[in-house]
Design a protein around this motif. Sequence first.
Motif, PDB file in Angstrom:
ATOM      1  N   ARG A  43      -6.175  -0.091   0.659  1.00 42.13           N
ATOM      2  CA  ARG A  43      -6.016   1.298   1.104  1.00 42.13           C
ATOM      3  C   ARG A  43      -7.259   1.740   1.861  1.00 42.13           C
ATOM      4  NH1 ARG A  43      -2.261   4.312  -1.621  1.00 42.13           N
ATOM      5  NH2 ARG A  43      -2.451   5.596   0.230  1.00 42.13           N
ATOM      6  N   THR A  44      -7.068   2.519   2.892  1.00 46.16           N
ATOM      7  CA  THR A  44      -8.176   3.124   3.621  1.00 46.16           C
ATOM      8  C   THR A  44      -8.185   4.606   3.288  1.00 46.16           C
ATOM      9  OG1 THR A  44      -8.007   1.512   5.406  1.00 46.16           O
ATOM     10  CG2 THR A  44      -9.150   3.579   5.906  1.00 46.16           C
ATOM     11  N   PRO A  45      -9.239   5.084   2.654  1.00 47.80           N
ATOM     12  CA  PRO A  45      -9.269   6.495   2.275  1.00 47.80           C
ATOM     13  C   PRO A  45      -9.653   7.398   3.446  1.00 47.80           C
ATOM     14  CG  PRO A  45     -11.316   5.474   1.632  1.00 47.80           C
ATOM     15  CD  PRO A  45     -10.434   4.376   2.202  1.00 47.80           C
ATOM     16  N   TYR A  46      -9.253   8.644   3.344  1.00 45.77           N
ATOM     17  CA  TYR A  46      -9.793   9.679   4.219  1.00 45.77           C
ATOM     18  C   TYR A  46     -11.160  10.046   3.663  1.00 45.77           C
ATOM     19  CZ  TYR A  46      -5.377  10.714   6.614  1.00 45.77           C
ATOM     20  OH  TYR A  46      -4.253  10.659   7.388  1.00 45.77           O
ATOM     21  N   ILE A  47     -12.054  10.468   4.537  1.00 40.47           N
ATOM     22  CA  ILE A  47     -13.347  10.976   4.104  1.00 40.47           C
ATOM     23  C   ILE A  47     -13.324  12.484   4.327  1.00 40.47           C
ATOM     24  CG2 ILE A  47     -15.841  10.958   4.461  1.00 40.47           C
ATOM     25  CD1 ILE A  47     -14.716   8.281   3.390  1.00 40.47           C
ATOM     26  N   TYR A  48     -13.424  13.246   3.221  1.00 40.20           N
ATOM     27  CA  TYR A  48     -13.472  14.704   3.295  1.00 40.20           C
ATOM     28  C   TYR A  48     -14.931  15.125   3.177  1.00 40.20           C
ATOM     29  CZ  TYR A  48     -13.296  19.579   1.980  1.00 40.20           C
ATOM     30  OH  TYR A  48     -13.505  20.923   1.946  1.00 40.20           O
ATOM     31  N   THR A  49     -15.417  15.855   4.176  1.00 40.30           N
ATOM     32  CA  THR A  49     -16.798  16.317   4.154  1.00 40.30           C
ATOM     33  C   THR A  49     -17.001  17.441   5.163  1.00 40.30           C
ATOM     34  OG1 THR A  49     -19.097  15.519   4.070  1.00 40.30           O
ATOM     35  CG2 THR A  49     -17.712  14.686   5.887  1.00 40.30           C
ATOM     36  N   ARG A  50     -18.205  17.984   5.161  1.00 39.92           N
ATOM     37  CA  ARG A  50     -18.655  18.949   6.172  1.00 39.92           C
ATOM     38  C   ARG A  50     -19.732  18.275   7.013  1.00 39.92           C
ATOM     39  NH1 ARG A  50     -21.828  22.695   4.783  1.00 39.92           N
ATOM     40  NH2 ARG A  50     -22.353  21.869   2.747  1.00 39.92           N
ATOM     41  N   THR A  51     -19.796  18.597   8.272  1.00 32.93           N
ATOM     42  CA  THR A  51     -20.786  17.996   9.165  1.00 32.93           C
ATOM     43  C   THR A  51     -22.200  18.228   8.658  1.00 32.93           C
ATOM     44  OG1 THR A  51     -19.304  18.254  11.055  1.00 32.93           O
ATOM     45  CG2 THR A  51     -21.649  17.935  11.545  1.00 32.93           C
ATOM     46  N   SER A  52     -22.519  19.450   8.290  1.00 36.64           N
ATOM     47  CA  SER A  52     -23.893  19.754   7.878  1.00 36.64           C
ATOM     48  C   SER A  52     -24.293  18.954   6.643  1.00 36.64           C
ATOM     49  CB  SER A  52     -24.071  21.253   7.632  1.00 36.64           C
ATOM     50  OG  SER A  52     -23.180  21.698   6.633  1.00 36.64           O
ATOM     51  N   PHE A  53     -23.372  18.769   5.703  1.00 36.09           N
ATOM     52  CA  PHE A  53     -23.697  17.983   4.508  1.00 36.09           C
ATOM     53  C   PHE A  53     -23.852  16.507   4.864  1.00 36.09           C
ATOM     54  CE2 PHE A  53     -22.585  15.320   0.930  1.00 36.09           C
ATOM     55  CZ  PHE A  53     -23.469  15.778  -0.019  1.00 36.09           C
TER      56      PHE A  53
END
Length: 118
Positions: A43-53
């Motif tokens: 499985r290839t996960p999505y990466i959930y994040t904010r640019t600044s972090f």
Amino acid sequence: MAFPDLKDPIIALDIEEHKGADYRLVQRVTEESVRYLRDKANRTPYIYTRTSFWDAYVSDTPDIVAQCPLWIARWRDHPPLPNELPKGWASWKIWQYSDQGTVPGIRGPVDLNRMATT
């Protein structure tokens, strides 16, 4: 609203602030998690994040991580531009545009997201 007919459910790694976390480990743990999911679960996960972090705690986005679809948190009324994305990504697949949405049957604010059309 109908949900898209997804063959496989989305798996996402939620990479953001957490009280007491050691942010020096973000890059290594994210890379190891992606590698594990790809190698062991196919499985290839999505990466959930904010640019600044992301940009503050990841010095160089590993190639294996940059190949994952990006789920970007950017609360505003227009989608993020490519130059506003975290290092390593040129496009997003899901955009979280608000954390103040309302949904019948749910009390309090909820996150609102849009999927990319291409």
